[in-house]
Design an enzyme around this catalytic site. Structure first.
Site, mmCIF file in Angstrom:
data_model
loop_
_atom_site.group_PDB
_atom_site.id
_atom_site.type_symbol
_atom_site.label_atom_id
_atom_site.label_comp_id
_atom_site.label_asym_id
_atom_site.label_seq_id
_atom_site.Cartn_x
_atom_site.Cartn_y
_atom_site.Cartn_z
ATOM 1 N N GLU A 126 -113.186 31.384 -7.242
ATOM 2 C CA GLU A 126 -114.124 31.239 -8.351
ATOM 3 C C GLU A 126 -113.731 32.225 -9.435
ATOM 4 O O GLU A 126 -113.495 33.386 -9.125
ATOM 5 C CB GLU A 126 -115.558 31.524 -7.906
ATOM 6 C CG GLU A 126 -116.547 31.248 -9.036
ATOM 7 C CD GLU A 126 -118.022 31.438 -8.641
ATOM 8 O OE1 GLU A 126 -118.299 31.814 -7.488
ATOM 9 O OE2 GLU A 126 -118.857 31.211 -9.512
ATOM 10 N N GLY A 258 -118.553 41.448 -6.050
ATOM 11 C CA GLY A 258 -119.228 41.979 -4.871
ATOM 12 C C GLY A 258 -118.893 41.169 -3.633
ATOM 13 O O GLY A 258 -118.552 41.712 -2.588
ATOM 14 N N ALA A 259 -119.007 39.848 -3.754
ATOM 15 C CA ALA A 259 -118.734 38.974 -2.619
ATOM 16 C C ALA A 259 -118.656 37.545 -3.118
ATOM 17 O O ALA A 259 -119.027 37.259 -4.259
ATOM 18 C CB ALA A 259 -119.837 39.091 -1.571
ATOM 19 N N MET A 260 -118.171 36.643 -2.238
ATOM 20 C CA MET A 260 -117.941 35.256 -2.649
ATOM 21 C C MET A 260 -118.379 34.301 -1.551
ATOM 22 O O MET A 260 -118.047 34.476 -0.390
ATOM 23 C CB MET A 260 -116.450 35.088 -2.980
ATOM 24 C CG MET A 260 -116.063 33.675 -3.369
ATOM 25 S SD MET A 260 -116.895 33.137 -4.880
ATOM 26 C CE MET A 260 -116.992 31.378 -4.583
ATOM 27 N N GLU A 261 -119.098 33.257 -1.983
ATOM 28 C CA GLU A 261 -119.813 32.370 -1.053
ATOM 29 C C GLU A 261 -118.992 31.195 -0.541
ATOM 30 O O GLU A 261 -119.567 30.162 -0.191
ATOM 31 C CB GLU A 261 -121.063 31.834 -1.760
ATOM 32 C CG GLU A 261 -120.804 30.825 -2.908
ATOM 33 C CD GLU A 261 -120.792 31.421 -4.299
ATOM 34 O OE1 GLU A 261 -120.554 32.629 -4.422
ATOM 35 O OE2 GLU A 261 -121.008 30.672 -5.265
ATOM 36 N N ASN A 262 -117.654 31.293 -0.472
ATOM 37 C CA ASN A 262 -116.827 30.192 0.031
ATOM 38 C C ASN A 262 -117.477 29.531 1.243
ATOM 39 O O ASN A 262 -117.981 30.200 2.133
ATOM 40 C CB ASN A 262 -115.462 30.730 0.452
ATOM 41 C CG ASN A 262 -114.903 31.724 -0.529
ATOM 42 O OD1 ASN A 262 -114.651 31.389 -1.662
ATOM 43 N ND2 ASN A 262 -114.764 32.966 -0.102
ATOM 44 N N GLU A 295 -125.164 35.562 -0.784
ATOM 45 C CA GLU A 295 -124.030 34.677 -0.510
ATOM 46 C C GLU A 295 -124.419 33.601 0.502
ATOM 47 O O GLU A 295 -124.020 32.445 0.374
ATOM 48 C CB GLU A 295 -122.814 35.471 -0.016
ATOM 49 C CG GLU A 295 -122.376 36.620 -0.925
ATOM 50 C CD GLU A 295 -122.143 36.233 -2.370
ATOM 51 O OE1 GLU A 295 -121.854 35.061 -2.655
ATOM 52 O OE2 GLU A 295 -122.284 37.113 -3.249
ATOM 53 N N HIS A 298 -126.359 30.818 -1.107
ATOM 54 C CA HIS A 298 -125.526 29.912 -1.902
ATOM 55 C C HIS A 298 -125.134 28.655 -1.114
ATOM 56 O O HIS A 298 -124.752 27.651 -1.711
ATOM 57 C CB HIS A 298 -124.242 30.618 -2.343
ATOM 58 C CG HIS A 298 -124.315 31.260 -3.692
ATOM 59 N ND1 HIS A 298 -124.858 30.636 -4.789
ATOM 60 C CD2 HIS A 298 -123.890 32.480 -4.143
ATOM 61 C CE1 HIS A 298 -124.764 31.441 -5.838
ATOM 62 N NE2 HIS A 298 -124.199 32.566 -5.474
ATOM 63 N N GLU A 317 -126.343 30.677 -10.009
ATOM 64 C CA GLU A 317 -126.514 32.127 -9.919
ATOM 65 C C GLU A 317 -127.943 32.581 -10.194
ATOM 66 O O GLU A 317 -128.485 33.407 -9.469
ATOM 67 C CB GLU A 317 -125.516 32.856 -10.830
ATOM 68 C CG GLU A 317 -124.061 32.694 -10.397
ATOM 69 C CD GLU A 317 -123.788 33.108 -8.956
ATOM 70 O OE1 GLU A 317 -124.604 33.836 -8.358
ATOM 71 O OE2 GLU A 317 -122.749 32.675 -8.416
HETATM 72 ZN ZN LIG Z 1 -123.783 34.351 -6.558
#
Ligand SMILES: [Zn+2]
Length: 854
Positions: A126, A258-262, A295, A298, A317
């Site tokens: 992303e 911070g982090a990613m919701e894959n 996350e 999401h 978001e």
């Molecule tokens: Zn997010």
């Protein structure tokens, strides 16, 4: 890898130009043959041309890829390689596209696409990183199932979905849920896991793992508990259940966000998942719990229902930030969470909304989408959801969300889809409400009042200052939660939500025995700036009597601001009545310690600067700093006799637990310690440092000592103890700059960039030093200009390595027009120097241009 440098003005993308992709993507098969400098990616993609497509071109995005071969239905083809991708002649009927490309993960310092971090492979796609992995229609409205084969020597090979096979040196994964490419993820490394299980409410057994580098496995338990709580909460509150057999989280040291919701494989900045009492503060624990929840949430708001295009980013978001705030409020304290969120909104979003970078939650144009992962899209986006819920009511909100999930599951949606669901669920026309998504700027609400014969009238006038590209704005729907108090402190009217829809509007309350004291904007019911003629006496009254905890804190915050402003402008002494009110509150053991800690936390110096600017006074950062110091010293002296007792009373006994109550007590205890240190020179802080068995208390003691310029021994001891722990060392780097006096801050930061452990390629470490410099208000804005110069030099150096983090940190300059002409001239020189840098990235070019133009 590096972004293509703009040879002319970079291309601008517009919301109005949206056209769907001309092909369906039926299935994607990927094979990765991993090698640090020469990873081969083989793709096999089934495309099907759409009938009557608005844009029938076959264009695949691709950046920094070496094309080895391409085939259509098995026959070699020679595509047209153009900037940003390729195009190719294709059949009119469904066909199979195959390509082999080579990429260089080890050289990828931009941390987008496939890259390496401490010897492990990981991805960040992303918003537009997948195009650095292979040629693909890299846009969120193209959704497909993915099957992935990974070949590599690492012990752990992960991708999205469920595992379908594995052997020596390979693993295969299949994700049955169609998803856009930005949710693709791959991880390969010699990792260890913290495993657990979760049974969903329909009885599905889910395997859970947090994967970390060996040595970090002891820091996973808290994150795992947070994950299970999040899964349960989303079932209980939103009726949303997890939908795969496995959920993996991986901690990565080098990460821009911070982090990613894959899908099924969340990748986290290690600072946002690893936690232990010895190495993490209470604030870290709370943040980790919130980000894990964010996350995870999401999975429904972002993954199952995604965005049609990146202009709709706040659809996923704003809603997910709103949901994680609800979660934190439920897990901890609702008023405390609300106050913390408003403090953050004012610190990060208000400056953006009132400066050259102002943009609506749904922007209508961008050059680089990475520059729009902003406080406006996230935090203001969440405020808009909160207002919507307040306007339609809780039951209607729940009904609308059910309809949203039912109607749009599996789709890529727009803000229009989102609002339509609320209109259909409630029968209400939301066209005026929609202005919140299209208009930038923070509305001002001017309040006036009238009282006669038992009738009390409040009149509100709303207006929003001009923002870039939006000189005039129509009135918005503003929900104002209002309560009334009688002069003796009783509440005579409970909270009522008044809905402002016109430029000027009055509301009358009848049957009142005396002129009431209004409590307006309870719970901060709308992200606006309230303007009202009032007195410190009335603020003190609300601080003592308001039944709404947010407004009670707000009254104290307003008093603190007024006191500070008067000290700066008139050289006055701290307001005695305010000091008395603070003393009463801090001693009131019936109040939540976390609330008392917040009341004792002063408004930031940057906020005071903004307040002065709003009132037509040019802020002097040094004077603001001096006022803050004088105030704290005076408060410490006023509390002198009670500080030791308060310190003892707020010291938490027993083993450390990162729960909300303990955290609140320690927050208050930390505030008291910092005041105490002003009187005893650091005796108590040194004792606390020595005795501390957890990072919260160790850090609080070190901060107090360093602020008192009496912490050299402890700072060295801290370094010796923690030099092997990257996350704790980030704290050590940041604290030295944050605690530095204004005249030395830039020199301290500069020296730290020469430290053996300073690594510009690690975003956490870069932010620890440069973010702390930008956050040291008087230091960054020191009249010498040394702060500006140092930041600019480092941004220029970072840009060729990591454009995304560079561009984001340029925002430190966004408030430059607040300050005097000498400082503005110094900043302009630095901004122009950045802009003149050869091969400057598109990201940084856009940010600096906007800041200069605004
Ligand atoms: Zn997010």
């Amino acid at each position: 890898m590096k972004d293509a440098a703009p040879t002319t003005a970079p291309e601008t993308f517009y919301l109005k130009d949206y056209k769907p992709f001309g092909f369906e993507v039926e299935a994607v098969e990927l094979t990765f043959k991993l090698a640090p400098n020469s990873t081969r990616v083989l793709s096999k993609i089934r495309f099907s041309p759409k009938k009557n497509a608005a844009d029938p071109r076959f264009f695949l995005h691709g950046e920094a890829l070496k094309l080895i071969s391409a085939k259509i239905d098995g026959a070699p083809v020679t595509p047209d390689l153009v900037e940003g991708g390729l195009s190719c002649e294709t059949p009119d009927t469904p066909f199979t596209w195959e390509a082999e490309v080579e990429i260089d993960p080890a050289a990828n310092t931009a941390l987008e696409g496939l890259y390496m971090s401490s010897g492990m492979y990981c991805t960040q796609c992303e918003a537009e990183g997948f195009r650095k992995i292979t040629y693909y229609p890299d846009r969120p409205d193209v959704m497909s199932t993915f099957s992935v084969r990974i070949e590599g020597n690492e012990t752990v090979l992960l991708s999205n979905g469920n595992p379908t096979g594995a052997g020596e040196g390979w693993a295969e994964w299949h994700d049955p849920w169609p998803k856009p490419a930005y949710l693709f993820a791959l991880v390969a490394g010699d990792l260890v896991n913290h495993p657990d299980r979760f049974t969903t409410r329909s009885g599905k057994d889910v395997e859970l793992n947090i994967w970390v580098r060996p040595g970090d496995e002891g820091k996973c338990a808290f994150g795992m508990e947070a994950l299970k709580k999040s899964m349960k909460w989303d079932e209980d509150v939103y009726g949303r259940e997890y939908d795969l057999d496995i959920f993996n989280i991986v901690a990565v040291d080098d990460f821009n966000m911070g982090a990613m919701e894959n899908k099924g494989l969340n990748i986290f900045n290690s600072s946002c998942v690893l936690a232990s009492p010895e190495t993490s503060t209470d604030a870290n624990f709370e943040r980790i719990e919130a980000i894990i929840a964010h996350e995870y949430f999401h999975n429904w708001t972002g993954n199952r229902i995604t965005c049609r295009d990146w202009f709709q980013l706040c659809l996923k978001e704003g809603l997910t930030v709103f949901r994680d705030a609800q979660f934190t409020a439920d897990m901890r304290s609702e008023p405390v969470k609300r106050i913390e969120d408003v403090i953050a909104l004012r610190a990060r979003q208000f400056p953006e909304d009132n400066g050259p970078l102002a943009h609506p939650p749904r922007p209508e144009q961008f050059q680089e989408i990475n520059n729009f992962y902003t406080a406006t899209v996230y935090e203001k986006g969440a405020e808009v959801i909160g207002m919507l819920k307040r306007v339609v009511g809780d039951d209607n909100y729940a009904a609308a969300l059910d309809l949203y999930f039912q109607r749009h599951d599996g789709q890529a949606c727009t803000i229009e889809d989102w609002l339509k669901v609320f209109e259909d669920a409630t029968g209400r026309d939301l066209s005026q409400f929609k202005l919140w998504y299209s208009q930038a700027g923070t509305p001002r609400v001017q309040v006036s009042e009238d009282y006669a014969d038992g009738a009390y009238t409040l009149t509100f006038e709303q207006s929003t200052p001009p923002t870039p590209g939006q000189p005039d704005k129509a009135p918005r729907v503003i929900p104002l939660a209002v309560g009334l108090l009688s002069p003796n402190g009783d509440e005579v009217r409970a909270t009522d939500v008044l809905e402002l829809t016109e430029a000027k509007q009055s509301f009358t309350f009848d049957g009142l025995a005396a002129k009431p004291v209004p409590s307006i904007l309870r719970e901060f019911s709308a992200p606006v700036i309230l303007k009202r003629e009032t007195s410190n006496a009335e603020r003190a009254f609300l601080l003592a009597h308001d039944t709404d905890p947010f407004n009670r804190w707000e009254a104290g915050n307003a008093l603190a601001t007024e006191t500070r402003v008067t000290m700066v402008v008139e050289g006055a002494a701290p307001d005695a009545a305010y000091l008395d009110a603070l003393e009463t509150l801090v001693r009131d053991d019936t109040l939540d310690p976390a609330f008392r800690a917040l009341v004792l936390s002063p408004p930031s110096q940057s906020e005071i600067a903004q307040t002065l600017h709003d009132r037509g006074v040019t802020p002097d950062p040094q004077k603001i700093y001096d006022a803050a110091e004088t105030f704290a010293q005076t408060l410490a002296q006023q509390l002198e006799t009670s500080l030791p007792r308060l310190y003892a009373a707020t010291t938490v006994d027993g083993p450390y637990q990162p729960d909300a109550h303990g955290a609140g007590l320690r927050a208050l205890n930390g505030r008291i310690l910092s005041l105490l240190t002003r009187l005893d020179g650091g005796e108590q802080a040194a004792r606390q440092y020595q005795a501390a068995d957890n990072m919260t208390q160790q850090y609080a003691a070190l901060a107090a000592l360093m602020k008192a310029e009496n912490g050299e021994t402890q700072s060295q001891a801290f370094f010796d103890q923690w030099q092997g722990d990257r996350l704790v060392m980030d704290k050590w780097f940041a604290l030295q700059v944050a605690c530095a006096a204004p005249e030395t801050a830039a020199a301290v930061a500069s020296k730290l960039t020469d430290h053996a452990l300073f690594d510009m390629k690690n975003p956490n470490r870069f932010r620890a030093v440069m973010g702390a410099l930008a956050g040291n208000h008087a230091g960054f804005h020191h009249a010498s200009g040394a702060g500006y110069q140092l930041l600019a030099e480092n941004l220029i150096a970072l840009d060729s390595l990591n454009p995304q983090t560079t561009a984001r940190m340029c925002a430190a300059f966004q408030t430059w027009k607040r300050y005097d002409s000498a400082r503005q001239a110094l900043i302009r020189v630095e901004l122009e120097r950045i802009l003149a840098t050869e091969d400057l990235s598109r990201d940084t070019h856009e940010m600096v241009s906007r800041i200069l133009q605004g």
